[in-house]
Motif scaffolding. Structure first.
Motif, PDB file in Angstrom:
ATOM      1  N   PRO A   1      -3.777 -17.069   4.418  1.00 31.78           N
ATOM      2  CA  PRO A   1      -2.748 -16.245   5.085  1.00 31.78           C
ATOM      3  C   PRO A   1      -3.378 -15.325   6.133  1.00 31.78           C
ATOM      4  CG  PRO A   1      -3.265 -15.345   2.936  1.00 31.78           C
ATOM      5  CD  PRO A   1      -3.982 -16.652   3.018  1.00 31.78           C
ATOM      6  N   ASP A   2      -2.547 -14.880   7.072  1.00 32.60           N
ATOM      7  CA  ASP A   2      -3.024 -13.964   8.121  1.00 32.60           C
ATOM      8  C   ASP A   2      -3.207 -12.544   7.600  1.00 32.60           C
ATOM      9  OD1 ASP A   2      -2.824 -15.851  10.443  1.00 32.60           O
ATOM     10  OD2 ASP A   2      -0.734 -15.872   9.789  1.00 32.60           O
ATOM     11  N   LYS A   3      -2.378 -12.154   6.638  1.00 36.77           N
ATOM     12  CA  LYS A   3      -2.437 -10.813   6.070  1.00 36.77           C
ATOM     13  C   LYS A   3      -2.337 -10.907   4.552  1.00 36.77           C
ATOM     14  CE  LYS A   3      -0.312  -8.383  10.028  1.00 36.77           C
ATOM     15  NZ  LYS A   3      -0.209  -9.529  10.956  1.00 36.77           N
ATOM     16  N   ILE A   4      -3.149 -10.118   3.868  1.00 40.02           N
ATOM     17  CA  ILE A   4      -3.072 -10.008   2.415  1.00 40.02           C
ATOM     18  C   ILE A   4      -2.686  -8.571   2.087  1.00 40.02           C
ATOM     19  CG2 ILE A   4      -4.312 -10.203   0.224  1.00 40.02           C
ATOM     20  CD1 ILE A   4      -6.156 -12.251   1.582  1.00 40.02           C
ATOM     21  N   ILE A   5      -1.602  -8.431   1.335  1.00 39.01           N
ATOM     22  CA  ILE A   5      -1.070  -7.103   1.014  1.00 39.01           C
ATOM     23  C   ILE A   5      -1.148  -6.890  -0.487  1.00 39.01           C
ATOM     24  CG2 ILE A   5       1.003  -5.639   1.009  1.00 39.01           C
ATOM     25  CD1 ILE A   5       0.870  -8.409   3.540  1.00 39.01           C
ATOM     26  N   CYS A   6      -1.812  -5.830  -0.893  1.00 34.30           N
ATOM     27  CA  CYS A   6      -1.789  -5.386  -2.291  1.00 34.30           C
ATOM     28  C   CYS A   6      -0.770  -4.263  -2.378  1.00 34.30           C
ATOM     29  CB  CYS A   6      -3.165  -4.916  -2.741  1.00 34.30           C
ATOM     30  SG  CYS A   6      -3.206  -4.370  -4.462  1.00 34.30           S
ATOM     31  N   ILE A   7       0.254  -4.443  -3.183  1.00 37.91           N
ATOM     32  CA  ILE A   7       1.396  -3.531  -3.172  1.00 37.91           C
ATOM     33  C   ILE A   7       1.177  -2.287  -4.029  1.00 37.91           C
ATOM     34  CG2 ILE A   7       2.767  -4.381  -5.124  1.00 37.91           C
ATOM     35  CD1 ILE A   7       3.985  -3.707  -1.480  1.00 37.91           C
ATOM     36  N   GLY A   8       0.006  -2.166  -4.667  1.00 31.86           N
ATOM     37  CA  GLY A   8      -0.308  -0.968  -5.433  1.00 31.86           C
ATOM     38  C   GLY A   8      -0.275  -1.175  -6.932  1.00 31.86           C
ATOM     39  N   ASP A   9      -0.708  -0.158  -7.675  1.00 33.95           N
ATOM     40  CA  ASP A   9      -0.890  -0.260  -9.122  1.00 33.95           C
ATOM     41  C   ASP A   9      -1.813  -1.416  -9.462  1.00 33.95           C
ATOM     42  OD1 ASP A   9       0.672   1.943  -9.430  1.00 33.95           O
ATOM     43  OD2 ASP A   9       2.227   0.983 -10.634  1.00 33.95           O
ATOM     44  N   PHE A  10      -2.814  -1.626  -8.619  1.00 31.38           N
ATOM     45  CA  PHE A  10      -3.856  -2.593  -8.960  1.00 31.38           C
ATOM     46  C   PHE A  10      -4.651  -2.044 -10.141  1.00 31.38           C
ATOM     47  CE2 PHE A  10      -8.069  -4.440  -8.673  1.00 31.38           C
ATOM     48  CZ  PHE A  10      -7.807  -5.784  -8.460  1.00 31.38           C
ATOM     49  N   ALA A  11      -5.066  -0.781 -10.043  1.00 31.45           N
ATOM     50  CA  ALA A  11      -5.742  -0.099 -11.149  1.00 31.45           C
ATOM     51  C   ALA A  11      -4.704   0.596 -12.017  1.00 31.45           C
ATOM     52  CB  ALA A  11      -6.745   0.915 -10.607  1.00 31.45           C
ATOM     53  N   ASP A  12      -4.882   0.522 -13.316  1.00 29.72           N
ATOM     54  CA  ASP A  12      -3.936   1.165 -14.224  1.00 29.72           C
ATOM     55  C   ASP A  12      -4.289   2.634 -14.467  1.00 29.72           C
ATOM     56  OD1 ASP A  12      -1.647   0.727 -16.181  1.00 29.72           O
ATOM     57  OD2 ASP A  12      -3.162   1.606 -17.482  1.00 29.72           O
ATOM     58  N   MET A  13      -5.582   2.961 -14.545  1.00 27.53           N
ATOM     59  CA  MET A  13      -6.074   4.322 -14.789  1.00 27.53           C
ATOM     60  C   MET A  13      -5.496   4.925 -16.067  1.00 27.53           C
ATOM     61  SD  MET A  13      -8.136   4.466 -12.304  1.00 27.53           S
ATOM     62  CE  MET A  13      -8.751   6.075 -12.757  1.00 27.53           C
TER      63      MET A  13
ATOM     64  N   GLY B   1       7.427  -6.486  11.259  1.00 26.51           N
ATOM     65  CA  GLY B   1       8.844  -6.203  11.040  1.00 26.51           C
ATOM     66  C   GLY B   1       9.237  -6.018   9.587  1.00 26.51           C
ATOM     67  N   ILE B   2       8.274  -6.089   8.654  1.00 19.98           N
ATOM     68  CA  ILE B   2       8.553  -5.864   7.235  1.00 19.98           C
ATOM     69  C   ILE B   2       7.981  -4.511   6.834  1.00 19.98           C
ATOM     70  CG2 ILE B   2       8.253  -6.707   4.877  1.00 19.98           C
ATOM     71  CD1 ILE B   2       7.690  -9.489   6.106  1.00 19.98           C
ATOM     72  N   ALA B   3       8.787  -3.690   6.193  1.00 20.53           N
ATOM     73  CA  ALA B   3       8.317  -2.404   5.681  1.00 20.53           C
ATOM     74  C   ALA B   3       7.736  -2.613   4.286  1.00 20.53           C
ATOM     75  CB  ALA B   3       9.456  -1.393   5.638  1.00 20.53           C
ATOM     76  N   TYR B   4       6.505  -2.147   4.103  1.00 17.50           N
ATOM     77  CA  TYR B   4       5.835  -2.242   2.808  1.00 17.50           C
ATOM     78  C   TYR B   4       5.553  -0.848   2.275  1.00 17.50           C
ATOM     79  CZ  TYR B   4       4.692  -7.230   3.544  1.00 17.50           C
ATOM     80  OH  TYR B   4       4.741  -8.594   3.748  1.00 17.50           O
ATOM     81  N   SER B   5       5.720  -0.666   0.983  1.00 18.30           N
ATOM     82  CA  SER B   5       5.279   0.533   0.281  1.00 18.30           C
ATOM     83  C   SER B   5       5.280   0.194  -1.204  1.00 18.30           C
ATOM     84  CB  SER B   5       6.207   1.721   0.546  1.00 18.30           C
ATOM     85  OG  SER B   5       5.659   2.917   0.013  1.00 18.30           O
ATOM     86  N   HIS B   6       4.557   0.989  -1.993  1.00 20.64           N
ATOM     87  CA  HIS B   6       4.565   0.694  -3.436  1.00 20.64           C
ATOM     88  C   HIS B   6       5.988   0.742  -3.963  1.00 20.64           C
ATOM     89  CE1 HIS B   6       3.320   0.217  -7.506  1.00 20.64           C
ATOM     90  NE2 HIS B   6       3.867   1.367  -7.860  1.00 20.64           N
ATOM     91  N   TYR B   7       6.743   1.741  -3.566  1.00 19.74           N
ATOM     92  CA  TYR B   7       8.182   1.692  -3.768  1.00 19.74           C
ATOM     93  C   TYR B   7       8.861   2.571  -2.728  1.00 19.74           C
ATOM     94  CZ  TYR B   7       7.928   6.075  -6.643  1.00 19.74           C
ATOM     95  OH  TYR B   7       7.731   7.354  -7.115  1.00 19.74           O
ATOM     96  N   PHE B   8      10.164   2.330  -2.549  1.00 19.92           N
ATOM     97  CA  PHE B   8      10.978   3.087  -1.612  1.00 19.92           C
ATOM     98  C   PHE B   8      11.912   3.988  -2.414  1.00 19.92           C
ATOM     99  CE2 PHE B   8       9.510  -0.515   0.731  1.00 19.92           C
ATOM    100  CZ  PHE B   8       9.298  -0.040   2.015  1.00 19.92           C
ATOM    101  N   VAL B   9      12.170   5.160  -1.874  1.00 21.87           N
ATOM    102  CA  VAL B   9      12.947   6.151  -2.607  1.00 21.87           C
ATOM    103  C   VAL B   9      14.376   6.216  -2.087  1.00 21.87           C
ATOM    104  CG1 VAL B   9      10.872   7.509  -3.073  1.00 21.87           C
ATOM    105  CG2 VAL B   9      12.277   8.059  -1.079  1.00 21.87           C
TER     106      VAL B   9
ATOM    107  N   THR C   1       9.589  -4.657   1.304  1.00 18.88           N
ATOM    108  CA  THR C   1       8.935  -5.239   0.128  1.00 18.88           C
ATOM    109  C   THR C   1       8.268  -4.117  -0.664  1.00 18.88           C
ATOM    110  OG1 THR C   1       8.541  -7.393   1.161  1.00 18.88           O
ATOM    111  CG2 THR C   1       7.098  -6.771  -0.670  1.00 18.88           C
ATOM    112  N   MET C   2       8.499  -4.114  -1.982  1.00 23.24           N
ATOM    113  CA  MET C   2       7.921  -3.080  -2.832  1.00 23.24           C
ATOM    114  C   MET C   2       7.505  -3.663  -4.170  1.00 23.24           C
ATOM    115  SD  MET C   2      11.275  -0.882  -4.053  1.00 23.24           S
ATOM    116  CE  MET C   2      10.678  -0.412  -5.701  1.00 23.24           C
ATOM    117  N   GLY C   3       6.685  -2.899  -4.897  1.00 27.00           N
ATOM    118  CA  GLY C   3       6.276  -3.265  -6.244  1.00 27.00           C
ATOM    119  C   GLY C   3       6.965  -2.354  -7.241  1.00 27.00           C
ATOM    120  N   HIS C   4       6.185  -1.832  -8.199  1.00 22.87           N
ATOM    121  CA  HIS C   4       6.594  -0.796  -9.137  1.00 22.87           C
ATOM    122  C   HIS C   4       7.442  -1.323 -10.286  1.00 22.87           C
ATOM    123  CE1 HIS C   4       6.930   3.319 -10.419  1.00 22.87           C
ATOM    124  NE2 HIS C   4       8.246   3.253 -10.440  1.00 22.87           N
ATOM    125  N   HIS C   5       8.457  -2.130 -10.016  1.00 18.23           N
ATOM    126  CA  HIS C   5       9.313  -2.657 -11.067  1.00 18.23           C
ATOM    127  C   HIS C   5       8.666  -3.882 -11.709  1.00 18.23           C
ATOM    128  CE1 HIS C   5      13.007  -0.219 -10.602  1.00 18.23           C
ATOM    129  NE2 HIS C   5      12.613  -0.121  -9.342  1.00 18.23           N
TER     130      HIS C   5
END
Length: 258
Positions: A33-45, A150-158, A181-185
């Motif tokens: 792929p041209d871009k690789i996006i990690c959406i967050g919460d990769f580390a649990d801590m 043209g795609i908005a990315y964040s771990h989540y949107f409020v 596009t978001m993660g979190h859920h």
């Protein structure tokens, strides 16, 4: 047009087997792929979890172990990608240098919150301990939004004055009026039924999770039913063709019979 790959929440912890991340890395090395996006919460801590303080299983957690687990897991994920880049260069093939975008999640943000709650930790620990930049990631602060093709990315949107996470993919595009596009859920969710005012289609995506373990804080009924990474093909002004690649497919294809 470009191709995006999205790695959902992984939430790696000490003591886990990170083979599933190697499978994902091998897949991306093959698809390029041209871009690789990690959406967050990769580390649990888990050592910084305020929810587990005082519980029996909280004893023994260590910040250093969390950091080491995250580093090892990231190394496992990216090694097939780096090896493919080296092979292409050595064999005089077309180069492949994907952009790497990392959107910090609330689990990584536990580090920042810990420093805010205890000023003595300021300067002793920090997001820098994850060493994300050393792997080549462009790092976005928690809840910062990045626009990629043209795609908005964040771990989540409020949504709303309280800043709570949006609860569905359809609400995501209705409230934000663009492809997001978001993660979190824990569950994946996809909405392709909405359009901008000019008729251009927009897509809302909850990426779900990609890991090979169950979470203790979830009940048997709320554990994720599906675990996957995502490919977005023909990305153009926020529209794309989504493709979910399941953990089980990656296990069978790259797991050597595991």
């Amino acid at each position: 047009m470009t191709t995006h790959a999205v790695l959902p929440d992984v939430q790696v912890k000490p003591g886990q087997d990170f083979a599933f991340l190697e499978w994902a890395g091998k897949y991306l090395a093959e698809k390029k792929p041209d871009k690789i996006i990690c959406i967050g919460d990769f580390a649990d801590m888990p050592s910084l979890s305020s929810y587990d303080v005082g519980k029996r299983d909280y004893e023994g957690r260590r910040y250093v172990a969390d950091i080491e687990a995250s580093y090892c897991a990231m190394e496992t994920f990216l090694e097939p990608i780096f090896q493919e880049q080296i092979w292409l260069e050595r064999n005089h093939k077309k180069r492949w240098n994907p952009e790497l975008h990392f959107f910090l999640g609330n689990h990584e943000d536990r580090i920042t919150r810990a420093c805010n709650l205890d000023p003595k930790l300021d300067g002793l620990i920090g997001i820098k301990d994850l060493q994300l930049e050393s792997f080549g990631w462009k790092v976005y602060p928690f809840l910062e939004v990045g626009i990629l093709d043209g795609i908005a990315y964040s771990h989540y949107f409020v949504t709303g004055v309280m800043g709570r996470p949006v609860t569905s993919a359809r609400q995501l595009v209705i409230k934000k009026h663009m492809s997001c596009t978001m993660g979190h859920h824990q569950a994946m969710d996809l909405c392709m039924s909405e359009r901008r005012g000019d008729g251009h289609p927009i897509i809302g995506l909850f990426t779900g999770v990609y890991n090979d373990h169950s979470e203790d804080y979830l009940t048997p009924q709320s554990q994720p039913m599906h675990r996957q990474i995502w490919m977005k093909y023909e990305v153009n002004e926020g529209f794309y063709y989504p493709h979910a690649i399941s953990l089980e497919y990656l296990r069978k294809t790259y797991g050597h019979g595991e």
